[in-house]
Design a protein around this motif. Structure first.
Motif, short mmCIF file in Angstrom:
data_model
loop_
_atom_site.label_atom_id
_atom_site.label_comp_id
_atom_site.label_asym_id
_atom_site.label_seq_id
_atom_site.Cartn_x
_atom_site.Cartn_y
_atom_site.Cartn_z
N SER A 101 37.75 38.91 40.14
CA SER A 101 39.14 39.07 40.05
C SER A 101 39.58 37.52 39.77
CB SER A 101 39.92 39.71 41.35
OG SER A 101 41.01 39.42 41.29
N LEU A 102 40.40 37.56 38.67
CA LEU A 102 41.03 36.19 38.43
C LEU A 102 42.02 35.80 39.74
CD1 LEU A 102 41.12 34.34 35.95
CD2 LEU A 102 43.16 35.19 35.33
N GLU A 103 42.66 36.62 40.36
CA GLU A 103 43.62 36.01 41.32
C GLU A 103 42.78 35.55 42.69
OE1 GLU A 103 46.88 35.37 41.38
OE2 GLU A 103 46.29 35.87 39.14
N VAL A 104 41.58 36.26 42.86
CA VAL A 104 40.78 35.70 44.03
C VAL A 104 40.08 34.33 43.43
CG1 VAL A 104 38.51 36.48 45.16
CG2 VAL A 104 40.08 38.06 44.65
N LYS A 105 39.83 34.36 42.37
CA LYS A 105 39.18 33.08 41.90
C LYS A 105 40.14 32.14 41.86
CE LYS A 105 35.43 35.29 39.24
NZ LYS A 105 34.30 35.24 40.41
N ARG A 106 41.21 32.17 41.49
CA ARG A 106 42.35 31.26 41.46
C ARG A 106 42.63 30.69 42.84
NH1 ARG A 106 47.60 30.27 39.37
NH2 ARG A 106 47.53 32.22 37.87
N ALA A 107 42.59 31.52 44.03
CA ALA A 107 42.54 31.10 45.37
C ALA A 107 41.48 30.26 45.76
CB ALA A 107 42.67 32.59 46.28
N GLU A 130 41.58 26.89 43.62
CA GLU A 130 42.76 25.88 44.21
C GLU A 130 42.32 25.13 45.50
OE1 GLU A 130 46.07 28.50 44.18
OE2 GLU A 130 46.77 28.05 42.15
N ARG A 138 40.93 29.65 31.91
CA ARG A 138 42.02 30.07 32.92
C ARG A 138 41.69 29.68 34.13
NH1 ARG A 138 45.14 34.42 32.32
NH2 ARG A 138 46.12 33.89 34.43
N PHE A 165 43.06 26.23 37.09
CA PHE A 165 43.88 26.47 38.48
C PHE A 165 43.35 25.04 39.16
CE2 PHE A 165 42.59 31.18 38.05
CZ PHE A 165 43.80 31.30 37.34
N SER A 185 40.54 45.95 34.13
CA SER A 185 41.29 44.55 34.06
C SER A 185 41.59 44.19 32.44
CB SER A 185 40.03 43.42 34.42
OG SER A 185 39.12 43.17 33.88
#
Length: 699
Positions: A386-392, A395, A418, A422, A537
């Motif tokens: 998941s892009l959002e999980v990987k973003r966290a 970061e 992408r 991050f 996705s």
């Protein structure tokens, strides 16, 4: 003397040393130099014995791959004739084997009268991996000097053996203690002092007395599954049978006949294509291979699930300390327990000792705190796709990791650029896409982001070699090379179900073709829920085909995720599977809803639609520059997706059968499948150009 072979004497012993680093490859110049030095030693009346050795730590790695396919391979002295000449030596000829003697290097040693090796030596005849058999006497001399069983195992598997086994079988006469050259000279002097005779394999016969009547047929049956599709293993067996039945001279003739039969086969071309592709994959356009790599002494893995644990094992196996991060204690404990369990299974099978299990587990340290990753040189995230999980994750890594640390994602489909955005250090971000099970599968897709630094790419290639992976550098797009090529292959399998094929037919056609697993069985194994999440996705990118993987979406809605739930495209009892009438009824229902005409589907149509769409996508990937070479696509599919190595990969297979029939078939289905064909069967412009120009994918 030549610059690749050196000659000197020590008392009454001539020393001929191969000096063609790095592996003393037996190119024309080296063969000619060796023959000249050998003849010089024979002619010298002050020389009573000849020692054949190496200036370096490695005796000889075999043929010179730079000469493959050129006239130099067979220019006088060709290796078979050189070995025959050494066989006829009038003076004791001793091979001193250090490091490795592989292929033609071992055949040189077999032609000598005596052999001594150091304790760490490895001896092998790996020609079968190139679709060939040993062509310079290996199939005839090895069974005479050792035994039939060892010869069959070594030659049909291509796997080397160690010094202890070589000595116990009679393949070598002595294992050196300490300095090899000193031990070899002492051995040569001992032979002279005892008036030891020259020896010839022509005087030896193969002991068949202890072998059962059906020995060779039983051996064939024992290796049939793993050699299915290959041509060379059977020729290897026939050559060794000839060694048991014929005098040496006639056996050598039979060996050369069988060697020539192997030489001009699709399998040999395929296997040699992969051999060279694997070496070419280490050369990345625009990246200087001399770029200094970063030091990787400490690795961290984020995520202790099946994938993260498997990745961690690769590094522990290579002796590199690993910190394994999870956010919850129970998840971390499960991950470490799973790793230990995997190692203990290997120990139970005799592949590891208990001490080795403990050593590797000692290299693994679990943690719940990101701050413990501050000293890591390389961090690999292996969390949910998941892009959002990987973003966290990225970061957080950007905050805690030291300058110069490489931050890698194990993403299989997401946009690496992408992910790099991050962080404040996109040049340090790279994709390292492992394949499941990560501790077993050889492939590593190295995803090069738009800003990935050259030294990060070079370091990733070094890391891959350290952990014994086959690296392929690819560009950024959905699915990179492997999963992007998988998409149309699998799409056609799903669509064919709606048109009238059955799961069993589709999978059978593809496994009969040589794939390790059919596409629908593969989806059941990987998890239908995983594929659904990937589609969710990117629904906007899929297009407007209402049938697109719809049957898989319906299975997901029914909670049929494959093997993990006992039902998917098949019904499972353990790993045993059987066809499900409800699945066939579901396919018929969906076809009726969408107005898809059901009909009898031929095996040929199943094969062409799946495999040719796979080829077409590979062509498009090449055209876009996502892959550098056709061999890169082939390496990915052979090492990551079970495409048969004896076909060389999808694009090598296309080259072998001809690109024009592939293009004609794609155009045929474009016309015959109506609006579905118009949507999906669009020939790659590269495929069309190559056909128009009479060219191939592989230059």
């Amino acid at each position: 003397m030549t610059n690749t072979v050196r000659y000197r004497t020590r008392g009454r012993i001539a020393i001929i040393s191969l000096d063609n680093p790095p592996v003393n490859a037996l190119g024309f110049q080296t063969r000619a130099g060796l023959r000249n030095c050998y003849r010089q030693a024979l002619a010298d009346e002050t020389v009573d014995a000849i020692l054949l050795t190496s200036e370096g730590r490695l005796f000889c790695g075999g043929a010179d791959i730079a000469e493959f396919g050129t006239d130099l391979t067979w220019r006088d002295p060709a290796l078979p004739q050189l070995c025959d000449e050494l066989e006829d030596s009038g003076k004791p000829l001793i091979a001193a084997i250090g490091g490795m003697a592989l292929g033609g290097g071992l055949e040189l040693a077999l032609a000598c009268d005596y052999r001594i090796c150091d304790a760490s030596a490895r001896l092998g005849l790996p020609e079968v991996h190139l679709g060939l058999l040993p062509g310079a006497g290996g199939t005839q001399r090895l069974p005479r000097l050792a035994n039939v069983g060892l010869a069959l195992d070594m030659i049909t598997s291509g796997q080397p053996i160690g010094a202890t086994e070589a000595a116990s079988s009679g393949l070598v006469d002595r294992v050196a203690e300490g300095d090899l050259l000193a031990a070899a000279l002492a051995f040569a002097q001992e032979l002279l002092d005892s008036d030891a005779p020259v020896r010839s394999c022509a005087d030896l016969t193969v002991d068949m007395g202890q072998l059962p009547e059906r020995y060779f047929n039983d051996f064939r049956a024992g290796i049939a599954r793993k050699t299915r599709g290959y041509f060379a293993p059977e020729c290897c067996i026939q050559a060794i049978e000839a060694a048991c039945e014929l005098p040496l001279a006639q056996g050598l003739e039979k060996e050369r006949e069988l060697f020539n039969a192997c030489l001009d086969t699709p399998q040999a071309r395929a296997q040699q294509h992969l051999f060279f592709a694997e070496r070419a994959a280490n050369r990345v356009p625009g990246v200087d291979p001399k770029t200094p790599a970063r030091s990787i002494r400490q690795v961290a893995i984020v995520g202790a699930g099946t994938m993260g644990g498997g990745i961690a094992m690769n590094f522990a196996n290579a002796g590199i300390p690993v910190k394994l991060l999870e956010l919850k204690e129970d998840a971390l404990a499960r991950g470490l327990a799973q790793i230990r369990g995997n190692y203990e299974i290997s120990a139970a099978r005799g592949r590891l000792t208990e001490r080795q299990v403990q050593e590797r587990m000692t290299l693994l340290q679990g943690t719940l705190d990101y701050d413990d990753l501050a000293d890591a040189d390389l961090v690999i995230e292996a969390v949910f796709e998941s892009l959002e999980v990987k973003r966290a994750v990225f970061e957080k890594l950007d905050q805690v990791c030291k300058p110069g640390a490489i931050l890698a994602s194990n993403t299989s489909t997401l946009d690496l650029d992408r992910i790099a955005s991050f962080t404040r250090r996109p040049g340090d971000v790279i994709g390292l896409h492992f394949f499941s099970p990560a501790n077993v599968m050889r492939l590593l897709e190295i995803v090069r982001g738009r800003q990935t630094a050259d030294d990060v790419i070079v370091t990733a290639l070094n890391v891959a070699r350290t952990i014994r992976k086959v690296p392929v550098v690819v560009g950024v797009c959905f699915g990179f090379v492997g999963n992007r090529m998988l998409e149309p292959y699998a799409r056609e399998a799903h669509r064919l179900l709606l048109e009238g094929a059955t799961p069993a037919q589709i999978d059978r056609v593809l496994t009969d073709f040589g794939l390790a697993m059919g596409p629908l069985s593969m989806y059941d194994l990987a998890g239908i829920d995983v594929g659904f999440m990937v589609r969710e996705s990117r629904r906007d990118a899929i297009g407007h085909d209402p049938s697109y993987n719809l049957i898989a979406d319906r299975l997901y809605a029914l909670g049929r995720y494959g093997q993990k739930t006992g039902r998917g495209f098949y019904i499972y009892e353990g790993r045993d599977k059987r066809e499900d009438p409800e699945l066939l009824a579901l396919a018929q229902t969906i076809a009726g809803e969408l107005g898809i005409e059901r009909r009898e589907i031929s095996d040929r149509e199943v094969l062409e639609r799946c495999i040719y769409m796979l080829i077409n996508e590979g062509a498009q990937i090449l055209d876009e520059g996502i892959a550098c070479r056709s061999g890169d696509c082939d390496l990915v599919w052979v090492n990551g997706y079970g495409f048969p190595a004896w076909r060389g990969g999808p694009l090598q297979y296309a080259d072998e059968i001809g690109l024009e029939p592939v293009l004609e078939a794609i155009r045929h289905y474009r016309e015959s499948l109506g609006s579905y064909g118009e949507m999906w069967f669009r020939p790659s412009p590269l495929l069309e150009r190559l056909v128009a120009e009479g060219k191939r994918f592989s230059c």
